[in-house]
Write a protein that holds these residues in place. Structure first.
Motif, PDB file in Angstrom:
ATOM      1  N   TYR A  71      -0.305   0.871   0.322  1.00 27.34           N
ATOM      2  CA  TYR A  71       0.652  -0.200   0.558  1.00 27.34           C
ATOM      3  C   TYR A  71       1.605  -0.101   1.527  1.00 27.34           C
ATOM      4  N   HIS A  72       2.513   0.870   1.429  1.00 27.93           N
ATOM      5  CA  HIS A  72       3.455   1.057   2.424  1.00 27.93           C
ATOM      6  C   HIS A  72       3.002   1.560   3.671  1.00 27.93           C
ATOM      7  N   SER A  73       2.023   2.668   3.610  1.00 32.23           N
ATOM      8  CA  SER A  73       1.432   3.352   4.961  1.00 32.23           C
ATOM      9  C   SER A  73       0.682   2.049   5.575  1.00 32.23           C
ATOM     10  N   CYS A  74      -0.023   1.351   5.061  1.00 34.94           N
ATOM     11  CA  CYS A  74      -1.098   0.228   5.660  1.00 34.94           C
ATOM     12  C   CYS A  74       0.338  -0.798   6.417  1.00 34.94           C
ATOM     13  N   ARG A  75       1.371  -1.196   6.013  1.00 36.12           N
ATOM     14  CA  ARG A  75       2.223  -1.844   6.569  1.00 36.12           C
ATOM     15  C   ARG A  75       2.769  -1.069   8.000  1.00 36.12           C
ATOM     16  N   ARG A  76       3.209   0.271   7.777  1.00 38.49           N
ATOM     17  CA  ARG A  76       3.639   1.146   8.757  1.00 38.49           C
ATOM     18  C   ARG A  76       2.639   1.100   9.905  1.00 38.49           C
ATOM     19  N   SER A  77       1.384   1.263   9.678  1.00 39.94           N
ATOM     20  CA  SER A  77       0.495   1.408  10.578  1.00 39.94           C
ATOM     21  C   SER A  77      -0.064   0.468  11.403  1.00 39.94           C
ATOM     22  N   TRP A  78       0.109  -0.747  11.052  1.00 39.04           N
ATOM     23  CA  TRP A  78      -0.311  -1.840  11.849  1.00 39.04           C
ATOM     24  C   TRP A  78       0.674  -3.011  12.259  1.00 39.04           C
ATOM     25  N   PRO A  79       1.857  -2.219  12.947  1.00 42.04           N
ATOM     26  CA  PRO A  79       2.988  -3.202  13.299  1.00 42.04           C
ATOM     27  C   PRO A  79       2.770  -4.635  13.876  1.00 42.04           C
ATOM     28  N   GLU A  80       1.424  -4.633  14.618  1.00 44.00           N
ATOM     29  CA  GLU A  80       1.130  -5.933  15.131  1.00 44.00           C
ATOM     30  C   GLU A  80       0.705  -7.285  13.995  1.00 44.00           C
ATOM     31  N   VAL A  81       0.552  -6.518  12.755  1.00 41.93           N
ATOM     32  CA  VAL A  81       0.391  -7.421  11.867  1.00 41.93           C
ATOM     33  C   VAL A  81       1.768  -7.579  10.768  1.00 41.93           C
ATOM     34  N   PHE A  82       2.384  -6.647  10.520  1.00 44.87           N
ATOM     35  CA  PHE A  82       3.301  -6.508   9.546  1.00 44.87           C
ATOM     36  C   PHE A  82       4.638  -6.619  10.024  1.00 44.87           C
ATOM     37  N   ILE A 115       7.342  10.121   6.342  1.00 39.03           N
ATOM     38  CA  ILE A 115       6.464  11.007   5.211  1.00 39.03           C
ATOM     39  C   ILE A 115       5.202  10.254   5.022  1.00 39.03           C
ATOM     40  N   LEU A 116       5.080   9.160   5.457  1.00 38.68           N
ATOM     41  CA  LEU A 116       3.853   8.096   5.211  1.00 38.68           C
ATOM     42  C   LEU A 116       2.955   8.408   6.447  1.00 38.68           C
ATOM     43  N   GLY A 117       2.406   9.665   6.446  1.00 43.18           N
ATOM     44  CA  GLY A 117       1.531   9.978   7.497  1.00 43.18           C
ATOM     45  C   GLY A 117       0.053   9.709   7.359  1.00 43.18           C
ATOM     46  N   GLN A 118      -0.678   9.659   8.501  1.00 37.89           N
ATOM     47  CA  GLN A 118      -1.917   9.337   8.671  1.00 37.89           C
ATOM     48  C   GLN A 118      -2.846   9.859   7.475  1.00 37.89           C
ATOM     49  N   ALA A 119      -2.682  10.884   6.720  1.00 32.07           N
ATOM     50  CA  ALA A 119      -3.326  11.462   5.762  1.00 32.07           C
ATOM     51  C   ALA A 119      -3.240  10.458   4.282  1.00 32.07           C
ATOM     52  N   LEU A 120      -2.349   9.702   4.376  1.00 34.41           N
ATOM     53  CA  LEU A 120      -2.051   8.808   3.314  1.00 34.41           C
ATOM     54  C   LEU A 120      -3.043   7.532   3.097  1.00 34.41           C
ATOM     55  N   LEU A 121      -3.318   7.284   4.585  1.00 35.15           N
ATOM     56  CA  LEU A 121      -3.766   5.875   4.606  1.00 35.15           C
ATOM     57  C   LEU A 121      -5.399   5.676   4.130  1.00 35.15           C
ATOM     58  N   PRO A 122      -5.744   4.594   3.622  1.00 34.04           N
ATOM     59  CA  PRO A 122      -7.085   4.489   3.174  1.00 34.04           C
ATOM     60  C   PRO A 122      -8.001   4.535   4.305  1.00 34.04           C
ATOM     61  N   GLU A 123      -9.126   5.087   3.900  1.00 33.04           N
ATOM     62  CA  GLU A 123     -10.353   5.290   4.727  1.00 33.04           C
ATOM     63  C   GLU A 123     -10.348   3.805   5.783  1.00 33.04           C
ATOM     64  N   GLY A 124     -10.539   4.206   7.036  1.00 31.12           N
ATOM     65  CA  GLY A 124     -10.760   3.003   7.961  1.00 31.12           C
ATOM     66  C   GLY A 124      -9.319   2.617   8.435  1.00 31.12           C
ATOM     67  N   LEU A 125      -8.209   3.241   7.955  1.00 38.06           N
ATOM     68  CA  LEU A 125      -6.916   2.908   8.630  1.00 38.06           C
ATOM     69  C   LEU A 125      -6.473   4.204   9.061  1.00 38.06           C
ATOM     70  N   THR A 126      -7.130   5.334   9.362  1.00 37.08           N
ATOM     71  CA  THR A 126      -6.517   6.483  10.018  1.00 37.08           C
ATOM     72  C   THR A 126      -6.764   6.755  11.399  1.00 37.08           C
TER      73      THR A 126
END
Length: 342
Positions: free
Chosen positions: A102-113, A311-322
Motif C-alpha cells: 500500500y505504501h510502496s504503491c503510493r510512493r512509486s506513482w507520485p503523479e497519482v498519489f 526502505i520501501l524499495g522496488q523489491a517490495l512493489l507488487p508485480e507490475g509496479l516494479t
C-alpha cells in the motif's frame, strides 16, 4: 494463498500459545466497533475475525511493523490496521505485505498519489466520470459507478481519473461495513471510442490492477460492465493478463442487456439510466461527501514523505509496479491491439 482461502493466525509473540491460554485484551477507548451483529457474524464466517481477539490481532500486526519496518511512516491506529487484517482474512504475514505494498504503491506513482485531495479533482468529479450509488446491493456492497465516456482527454490526462478512483476507494474503505462487505463496480462503456481507449495501455493497466489486487485493502466482489462496444474486447485483452483468476472470474459483461444486469443488481437500487427505479443518476451527493473530507486527505496525502521511507524499495512493489518503463505502451502499439477487435 488467495484472499478467499482460509488463513491461520500466526502471532509473533503468542504463536506457541493457544487462544485459551491468553486472556482477551480489553478494547481501548481508541477503537469502537461499528459493525452490526449481522456483520460481526459475517466477518467471523468470511474473514475469520473473532471480536474477542480483534485487538490482540491488531497488536500482533503493529508489533510486526515496528520490528520489521521500524522507519515506515504509517498509521498504527487500530482502525487503520484492521483494514489490512480484514482484507487478508487476519493472516498476519499477508496483512503486513499488503500494508507495505500500500505504501510502496503510493510512493512509486507520485503523479497519482501526490496532493491527492478532493479540491484538486473538482473537474473530474463534476464531469460525472465516477460516483457511488446511494443504495447498496443485496450483499451490502457499495456500488462504484464509472462512466469513461464522460472523460474528455483534451481536458486532463487519464491519471486524473485514476486519482479520482483512488480518492473514492480511500473514502469508502473508512467504513467498517465496506471492509467486511466489499464493493461492486459498475462500468458503463457506452460511447467509448478507439481514440479514448488507446489511453489505457498496458503500462497503466498493470499499475492500476497491481494496486487494486495487491496494494489496497478492499474486497472487489464483482465488476459489471454494460454497454460495452466491440472495442472493449481490445480493452479487456490488455487488462486480462494482469488479472488474477479469482478477479477475472468476477467480471460480468452484459452488453446492452439490462435484464442480465438486473439478475445481479436489482432494479430498485439502480438509477433509471440502467433500467432501475431509484430515480435519476445523481453525482452531487457523493461529490459532497468527498469534498467534505478535504482535511482528512490533506493530512494523509499532502504531507512530505520522510527520507527514511526509502526502505520501501522496488523489491517490495507488487508485480507490475516494479518498473517505470512504458511497457511498449506507445499509442501505435495499443491502437494496433485495439483495431484487431474490429
Amino acid at each position: 494463498m488467495s484472499e478467499e482461502s482460509d488463513s491461520l493466525r500466526t502471532s509473533p509473540s503468542a504463536a506457541s500459545l493457544s487462544e485459551n491460554d491468553l486472556p482477551p485484551p480489553a478494547e481501548p477507548a481508541g477503537y469502537v466497533c461499528s459493525l452490526t451483529e449481522e456483520l460481526v457474524t459475517k466477518a467471523r464466517e468470511e474473514l475469520q475475525e473473532k471480536p474477542e481477539w480483534r485487538l490482540r490481532d491488531v497488536q500482533a500486526l503493529r508489533d510486526m511493523v515496528r520490528k520489521e519496518y521500524p522507519n515506515l511512516s504509517t498509521s498504527l491506529e487500530d482502525a487503520f490496521l484492521l483494514r489490512f487484517l480484514r482484507a487478508r482474512k487476519f493472516d498476519y504475514d499477508r496483512a503486513l505485505q499488503l500494508l507495505i505494498n500500500y505504501h510502496s504503491c503510493r510512493r512509486s506513482w507520485p503523479e497519482v498519489f501526490s496532493n491527492l485531495r478532493p479540491s484538486a479533482l473538482k473537474e473530474v468529479l463534476a464531469s460525472g466520470f465516477l460516483t457511488v450509488l446511494p443504495h447498496t446491493d443485496p450483499r451490502g456492497c457499495h456500488i462504484l459507478c464509472i462512466r469513461p465516456d464522460r472523460w474528455i482527454p483534451n481536458n486532463y490526462p487519464i491519471t486524473e481519473n485514476i486519482r479520482a478512483i483512488y480518492l473514492t476507494l480511500e473514502k469508502l474503505i473508512q467504513s467498517e461495513e465496506t471492509q467486511v462487505n466489499g464493493i461492486v463496480i459498475l462500468a458503463d462503456y457506452k460511447g467509448v471510442s478507439l481514440s479514448k481507449a488507446s489511453h489505457f495501455g498496458p503500462f497503466i493497466a498493470k499499475k492500476v490492477i497491481g494496486i487494486l489486487q495487491d496494494g489496497f485493502p478492499i474486497r472487489i466482489k464483482a465488476v459489471h460492465v454494460v454497454n460495452e462496444p466491440r472495442i472493449f474486447k481490445g480493452i479487456f485483452a490488455i487488462i486480462k493478463p494482469f488479472l488474477k483468476e479469482k478477479i477475472a472470474n468476477r467480471f460480468f459483461l452484459h452488453g446492452s442487456d439490462l435484464n442480465s444486469l438486473h439478475t445481479n443488481l436489482p432494479r430498485n437500487i439502480l438509477p433509471k439510466e440502467y433500467g432501475g427505479t431509484a430515480g435519476e443518476l445523481d453525482i452531487t451527493a457523493w461529490n459532497a461527501v468527498l469534498l467534505a473530507s478535504e482535511e482528512d486527505f490533506v493530512r494523509e496525502f499532502c504531507q512530505p514523505v520522510p527520507a527514511c521511507d526509502s526502505i520501501l524499495g522496488q523489491a517490495l512493489l507488487p508485480e507490475g509496479l516494479t518498473s517505470d518503463a512504458p511497457c511498449d505502451d506507445s499509442m501505435r502499439a495499443v491502437k494496433s491491439q485495439l483495431y484487431s477487435c474490429y
